[in-house]
Design a protein around this motif. Structure first.
Motif, PDB file in Angstrom:
ATOM      1  N   ARG A 267       0.834  -1.210   0.000  1.00 25.23           N
ATOM      2  CA  ARG A 267       0.000   0.000   0.000  1.00 25.23           C
ATOM      3  C   ARG A 267       0.869   1.260   0.000  1.00 25.23           C
ATOM      4  O   ARG A 267       1.811   1.372   0.769  1.00 25.23           O
ATOM      5  CB  ARG A 267      -0.911  -0.017   1.230  1.00 25.23           C
ATOM      6  CG  ARG A 267      -1.858   1.168   1.347  1.00 25.23           C
ATOM      7  CD  ARG A 267      -2.851   0.930   2.462  1.00 25.23           C
ATOM      8  NE  ARG A 267      -3.690   2.100   2.692  1.00 25.23           N
ATOM      9  CZ  ARG A 267      -3.676   2.845   3.786  1.00 25.23           C
ATOM     10  NH1 ARG A 267      -2.848   2.533   4.777  1.00 25.23           N
ATOM     11  NH2 ARG A 267      -4.463   3.886   3.899  1.00 25.23           N
ATOM     12  N   HIS A 268       0.549   2.174  -0.890  1.00 24.70           N
ATOM     13  CA  HIS A 268       1.203   3.484  -1.026  1.00 24.70           C
ATOM     14  C   HIS A 268       2.610   3.397  -1.607  1.00 24.70           C
ATOM     15  O   HIS A 268       3.375   4.363  -1.503  1.00 24.70           O
ATOM     16  CB  HIS A 268       1.235   4.251   0.298  1.00 24.70           C
ATOM     17  CG  HIS A 268      -0.105   4.751   0.716  1.00 24.70           C
ATOM     18  ND1 HIS A 268      -0.326   5.374   1.929  1.00 24.70           N
ATOM     19  CD2 HIS A 268      -1.313   4.720   0.089  1.00 24.70           C
ATOM     20  CE1 HIS A 268      -1.601   5.703   2.033  1.00 24.70           C
ATOM     21  NE2 HIS A 268      -2.218   5.314   0.928  1.00 24.70           N
ATOM     22  N   TYR A 269       2.956   2.265  -2.230  1.00 24.95           N
ATOM     23  CA  TYR A 269       4.247   2.217  -2.902  1.00 24.95           C
ATOM     24  C   TYR A 269       4.244   3.220  -4.062  1.00 24.95           C
ATOM     25  O   TYR A 269       3.294   3.287  -4.855  1.00 24.95           O
ATOM     26  CB  TYR A 269       4.551   0.823  -3.448  1.00 24.95           C
ATOM     27  CG  TYR A 269       5.773   0.817  -4.342  1.00 24.95           C
ATOM     28  CD1 TYR A 269       7.051   0.899  -3.793  1.00 24.95           C
ATOM     29  CD2 TYR A 269       5.652   0.803  -5.731  1.00 24.95           C
ATOM     30  CE1 TYR A 269       8.179   0.934  -4.606  1.00 24.95           C
ATOM     31  CE2 TYR A 269       6.771   0.835  -6.548  1.00 24.95           C
ATOM     32  CZ  TYR A 269       8.027   0.902  -5.977  1.00 24.95           C
ATOM     33  OH  TYR A 269       9.131   0.948  -6.783  1.00 24.95           O
ATOM     34  N   GLY A 270       5.316   4.007  -4.167  1.00 23.86           N
ATOM     35  CA  GLY A 270       5.435   4.984  -5.234  1.00 23.86           C
ATOM     36  C   GLY A 270       4.694   6.279  -4.987  1.00 23.86           C
ATOM     37  O   GLY A 270       4.690   7.161  -5.850  1.00 23.86           O
ATOM     38  N   TYR A 271       4.078   6.423  -3.825  1.00 27.54           N
ATOM     39  CA  TYR A 271       3.366   7.645  -3.479  1.00 27.54           C
ATOM     40  C   TYR A 271       4.332   8.654  -2.841  1.00 27.54           C
ATOM     41  O   TYR A 271       5.377   8.278  -2.302  1.00 27.54           O
ATOM     42  CB  TYR A 271       2.243   7.374  -2.469  1.00 27.54           C
ATOM     43  CG  TYR A 271       1.038   6.634  -3.010  1.00 27.54           C
ATOM     44  CD1 TYR A 271      -0.247   7.069  -2.697  1.00 27.54           C
ATOM     45  CD2 TYR A 271       1.159   5.500  -3.807  1.00 27.54           C
ATOM     46  CE1 TYR A 271      -1.369   6.391  -3.159  1.00 27.54           C
ATOM     47  CE2 TYR A 271       0.048   4.820  -4.274  1.00 27.54           C
ATOM     48  CZ  TYR A 271      -1.213   5.262  -3.947  1.00 27.54           C
ATOM     49  OH  TYR A 271      -2.324   4.585  -4.402  1.00 27.54           O
ATOM     50  N   ILE A 272       3.964   9.935  -2.899  1.00 23.47           N
ATOM     51  CA  ILE A 272       4.675  10.979  -2.166  1.00 23.47           C
ATOM     52  C   ILE A 272       3.810  11.397  -0.995  1.00 23.47           C
ATOM     53  O   ILE A 272       2.625  11.708  -1.168  1.00 23.47           O
ATOM     54  CB  ILE A 272       4.975  12.192  -3.067  1.00 23.47           C
ATOM     55  CG1 ILE A 272       5.995  11.807  -4.140  1.00 23.47           C
ATOM     56  CG2 ILE A 272       5.505  13.363  -2.248  1.00 23.47           C
ATOM     57  CD1 ILE A 272       6.305  12.919  -5.122  1.00 23.47           C
ATOM     58  N   GLN A 273       4.375  11.377   0.187  1.00 21.45           N
ATOM     59  CA  GLN A 273       3.626  11.768   1.388  1.00 21.45           C
ATOM     60  C   GLN A 273       3.960  13.206   1.760  1.00 21.45           C
ATOM     61  O   GLN A 273       5.130  13.590   1.809  1.00 21.45           O
ATOM     62  CB  GLN A 273       3.941  10.839   2.556  1.00 21.45           C
ATOM     63  CG  GLN A 273       3.136  11.152   3.820  1.00 21.45           C
ATOM     64  CD  GLN A 273       3.324  10.107   4.895  1.00 21.45           C
ATOM     65  OE1 GLN A 273       2.969   8.930   4.704  1.00 21.45           O
ATOM     66  NE2 GLN A 273       3.870  10.502   6.025  1.00 21.45           N
ATOM     67  N   LEU A 274       2.931  13.995   2.019  1.00 15.44           N
ATOM     68  CA  LEU A 274       3.117  15.373   2.434  1.00 15.44           C
ATOM     69  C   LEU A 274       3.208  15.471   3.951  1.00 15.44           C
ATOM     70  O   LEU A 274       2.882  14.529   4.684  1.00 15.44           O
ATOM     71  CB  LEU A 274       1.965  16.237   1.930  1.00 15.44           C
ATOM     72  CG  LEU A 274       1.742  16.298   0.415  1.00 15.44           C
ATOM     73  CD1 LEU A 274       0.696  17.354   0.085  1.00 15.44           C
ATOM     74  CD2 LEU A 274       3.022  16.572  -0.338  1.00 15.44           C
ATOM     75  N   ASP A 275       3.646  16.631   4.425  1.00 10.31           N
ATOM     76  CA  ASP A 275       3.705  16.874   5.859  1.00 10.31           C
ATOM     77  C   ASP A 275       2.286  16.907   6.437  1.00 10.31           C
ATOM     78  O   ASP A 275       1.317  17.195   5.715  1.00 10.31           O
ATOM     79  CB  ASP A 275       4.390  18.213   6.150  1.00 10.31           C
ATOM     80  CG  ASP A 275       5.825  18.238   5.643  1.00 10.31           C
ATOM     81  OD1 ASP A 275       6.387  17.156   5.401  1.00 10.31           O
ATOM     82  OD2 ASP A 275       6.378  19.341   5.497  1.00 10.31           O
TER      83      ASP A 275
END
Length: 439
Positions: A267-275
């Protein structure tokens, strides 16, 4: 697509031989890009017109009498729209007259001369690559130098980018912004007032399926592996307990191929996480953590009573979005004043025949907007490959020469609104509103 240019601040300064002139502070993606005079931009426009003719956007006319407040505001608005429009044309952006001028004004803003310099570019594993550059080298050139040192195939450059990254204790990080091709990494690092900021190399695509395009290159595979392991460690990627154990076993065996294959199932592989930020859904003032990738905006929302709720907004149902900029000028000593930015991004979402606006309050609003644009461009590129009759421009992947270019056929999804709420400082001028469709 247009870029996030705005001119929220100007200063009236004395001329050496008497009189005054106006110095405009140009911001790109919410960060100071350069400071320029109208006369400099006017000469630049004339040079561009000698090359490109009347296809350029209109440039604000000269005034031969003293400007009123209304005239000054109109000029600011026109200069802002000119920068947004002229930088949208990929042919203009690649021209020498374009890049040479923007290189010059970036250097002059910080009183930096063109000299040799050493720049550390950090990889996702924390190791840095030291490259010898000129202070005037653009991000595109620096990326080429780094790629050559790593053995990255030149045709794969379009899948990677240079980023301003803020580093925190215990390995945590925040992606501040992606550097556009004509930004100077050396000056961007010098001008950034973000603490513990570094230039970092990361992949720049949000469709995990594009990994397959890179796996035949050993250097590209190494970079994907570094980034995947880093994002698991900083908990951007959410493996189950069983997946985590299997990934650790593959990591010990140094089996990068199997590691990446399994990572794509996480899950969420390749995603960018924001603050961490706040949002207005399902009620105002909710804390939220956003992860962007794979054609969705994934939100982990904390309700006022402490309960959490996971919501995924599919990009196919996002009709448009708007960034609203609220700035407060900080009264600081020295030549460089900056904006303490209060930003929001709102998007219109269609579900069950209903359309609703969702609002996200984050200082990374411009970067979030860039990520949404990127997902749309990747979707358009995929549609083009499936239907070759479609001629769609994908400017940020133009290096790979995989997709034909017809930028005029792109749909505009983004709008930019600036409402000024600023503390006035002596010698500075502020502007009330700006609206721009299709940034």
């Amino acid at each position: 697509m247009k870029m996030h240019f705005c001119i929220p601040v100007s200063q009236q300064l004395p001329e050496a031989l008497g009189g005054c002139y106006v110095l405009y502070s140009v911001y790109l993606d919410g960060f100071l890009f350069c400071k320029v005079r109208y006369s400099q931009l006017h000469r630049w426009n004339e040079q561009l017109r000698r090359v490109f003719g009347d296809c350029l956007p209109p440039f604000p006319p000269k005034y031969y009498l003293a400007m009123t407040t209304a005239m000054a505001e109109e000029r600011r608005d026109q200069l802002e729209r000119y920068l947004q429009n002229v930088t949208a044309d990929p042919h203009v952006r690649r021209s020498d007259v374009f890049t040479e001028f923007l290189t010059m004004v970036q250097l002059h803003t910080l009183n930096i001369t063109t000299t040799k310099a050493a720049l550390d570019v950090f990889l996702p594993n924390g190791r840095s690559i030291n490259v010898d550059i000129l202070t005037s080298d653009m991000a595109e050139r620096v990326l080429e130098v780094v790629a050559h040192k790593l053995g990255l195939h030149p045709e794969l450059l379009g899948y990677f980018g240079l980023f301003l990254i803020q580093c925190f204790p215990e390995g945590k990080l925040s992606v501040v912004k992606k550097l556009v091709d004509f930004e100077l990494p050396y000056t961007s690092l010098q001008s950034s007032e973000v603490e513990n900021c570094k230039i970092g190399l990361r992949k720049w695509y949000l469709d995990p399926a594009l990994d397959s395009m890179l796996m035949d290159c050993r250097a590209a595979g190494d970079l994907l592996y570094m980034q995947a392991t880093q994002e698991i460690e900083i908990e951007w990627v959410k493996p189950t307990k069983a997946q985590r154990e299997e990934l650790k076993a593959l990591q010990k065996k140094e089996n990068q191929t199997k590691f990446l294959e399994l990572s794509q199932e996480v899950r969420h592989y390749g995603y960018i996480q924001l603050d961490p930020c706040t949002c207005n859904h399902p009620e105002p003032g909710c804390a939220a953590v956003l992860s962007i990738g794979n054609n969705e905006i994934s939100c982990c929302i904390t309700l006022p009573d402490g309960r959490t709720q996971d919501i995924a907004f599919q990009m196919s149902r996002v009709k448009c979005w708007q960034v609203t900029f609220l700035g407060t000028l900080l009264d600081t000593d020295g030549p460089h004043r900056t904006l303490n930015q209060n930003l929001e991004l709102r998007f219109q979402y269609s579900e069950d025949s209903r359309q609703q606006w969702f609002v996200i309050y984050t200082k990374q609003a411009f970067f979030l907007s860039s990520c949404l644009k990127k997902m749309i461009l990747e979707k358009m590129a995929k549609l083009t490959e499936e239907n070759p009759e479609m001629q769609i421009e994908v400017p940020e992947q133009s290096r790979s020469k995989k997709h034909p270019v017809q930028e005029s056929q792109q749909k505009d999804f983004f709008n930019f609104l600036r409402k000024t709420r600023m503390k006035k400082a002596e010698g500075d001028c502020f502007w009330r509103t700006l609206t721009e469709g299709g940034l």
